[in-house]
Design a protein around this motif. Structure first.
Motif, PDB file in Angstrom:
ATOM      1  N   THR A  48       0.857  -1.276  -0.059  1.00  0.00           N
ATOM      2  CA  THR A  48      -0.005   0.162   0.142  1.00  0.00           C
ATOM      3  C   THR A  48       0.918   1.249  -0.032  1.00  0.00           C
ATOM      4  O   THR A  48       0.536   2.080   0.917  1.00  0.00           O
ATOM      5  CB  THR A  48      -1.023   0.016   1.111  1.00  0.00           C
ATOM      6  N   LEU A  49       1.829   1.456  -0.861  1.00  0.00           N
ATOM      7  CA  LEU A  49       2.560   2.680  -1.124  1.00  0.00           C
ATOM      8  C   LEU A  49       1.376   3.577  -1.717  1.00  0.00           C
ATOM      9  O   LEU A  49       0.565   3.240  -2.281  1.00  0.00           O
ATOM     10  CB  LEU A  49       3.806   2.210  -1.854  1.00  0.00           C
ATOM     11  N   ASP A  50       2.197   4.919  -1.878  1.00  0.00           N
ATOM     12  CA  ASP A  50       1.555   6.032  -2.718  1.00  0.00           C
ATOM     13  C   ASP A  50       1.234   5.530  -4.095  1.00  0.00           C
ATOM     14  O   ASP A  50       1.955   4.907  -4.766  1.00  0.00           O
ATOM     15  CB  ASP A  50       2.349   7.300  -2.624  1.00  0.00           C
ATOM     16  N   GLY A  51      -0.062   5.604  -4.239  1.00  0.00           N
ATOM     17  CA  GLY A  51      -0.440   5.322  -5.776  1.00  0.00           C
ATOM     18  C   GLY A  51      -0.634   3.781  -6.026  1.00  0.00           C
ATOM     19  O   GLY A  51      -0.984   3.570  -7.202  1.00  0.00           O
ATOM     20  N   TRP A  52      -0.758   2.962  -4.723  1.00  0.00           N
ATOM     21  CA  TRP A  52      -1.269   1.666  -5.081  1.00  0.00           C
ATOM     22  C   TRP A  52      -2.390   1.236  -5.525  1.00  0.00           C
ATOM     23  O   TRP A  52      -2.353   0.218  -6.411  1.00  0.00           O
ATOM     24  CB  TRP A  52      -0.979   0.834  -3.661  1.00  0.00           C
TER      25      TRP A  52
END
Length: 195
Positions: free
Chosen positions: A51-55
């Motif tokens: 769940t990183l940025d932009g996932w």
């Protein structure tokens, strides 16, 4: 592969039901296509776990790639049904032999001798019947076994190299990266995180 399909079912039921409803076409994945689908599903799983940025956006992009690949495969399947390829029982016999003997040293010459078939005829017939060259098919069978060993065992890469039929770790690494777009250790790490 099962974990990836379970993820697809759990998080995107509407897409899954669209792809696999009663009116849809079913096909089995082999070789490069199976590897492509597995890589897309494992990448999707990694995106949803990290769940990183932009996932979410990247997950949609990966699903789009998967849908495009499925669409292309069904188009190919429809085309193949319109123009069926020659049925060659000897080639199917050779495919079964390769699937059983992939751990051993297999060459074009040894296959030709074993099955009393000329090398040029064998190459041409094998490609027409399977869609793969002999080496492509053999490498895909070996890499699939290596992926299984990476996922299910704690064997070192050198032992997996031997058990999957490769002569050297360097050659195994090159072929593995070519087929899966990952190194064996990256693949093991991703598979372990996905369980």
């Amino acid at each position: 592969m099962i974990v990836g399909y379970a993820l697809l079912m759990r998080t995107h039921r509407h897409i899954y039901s669209f792809l696999f409803n009663k009116n849809s076409i079913s096909f089995s994945l082999t070789g490069t296509n199976r590897t492509l689908v597995e890589n897309l599903l494992f990448s999707l799983l990694r995106e949803q776990q990290q769940t990183l940025d932009g996932w979410q956006l990247n997950s949609k992009a990966l699903l789009t790639q998967l849908l495009i690949l499925c669409s292309r495969l069904t188009d190919k399947l429809s085309s193949a049904q319109e123009h069926p390829q020659a049925h060659n029982p000897k080639i199917f016999e050779i495919v079964a032999y390769i699937n059983e003997q992939y751990r051993n040293r297999l060459t074009l010459a040894s296959i030709s001798e074993t099955f009393y078939i000329s090398p040029s005829y064998f190459c041409r017939s094998f490609k027409e019947t399977t869609g793969f060259s002999f080496i492509e098919y053999l490498n895909n069978v070996r890499i699939r076994e290596a992926q299984r060993l990476l996922r299910e065992t704690k064997l070192k890469v050198i032992h997996i190299t031997e058990q999957s039929g490769f002569d050297s770790v360097a050659h195994f690494g090159r072929v593995f990266k070519q087929v899966t777009s990952q190194t064996p250790l990256e693949c093991r790490k991703l598979m372990r995180h996905s369980v």
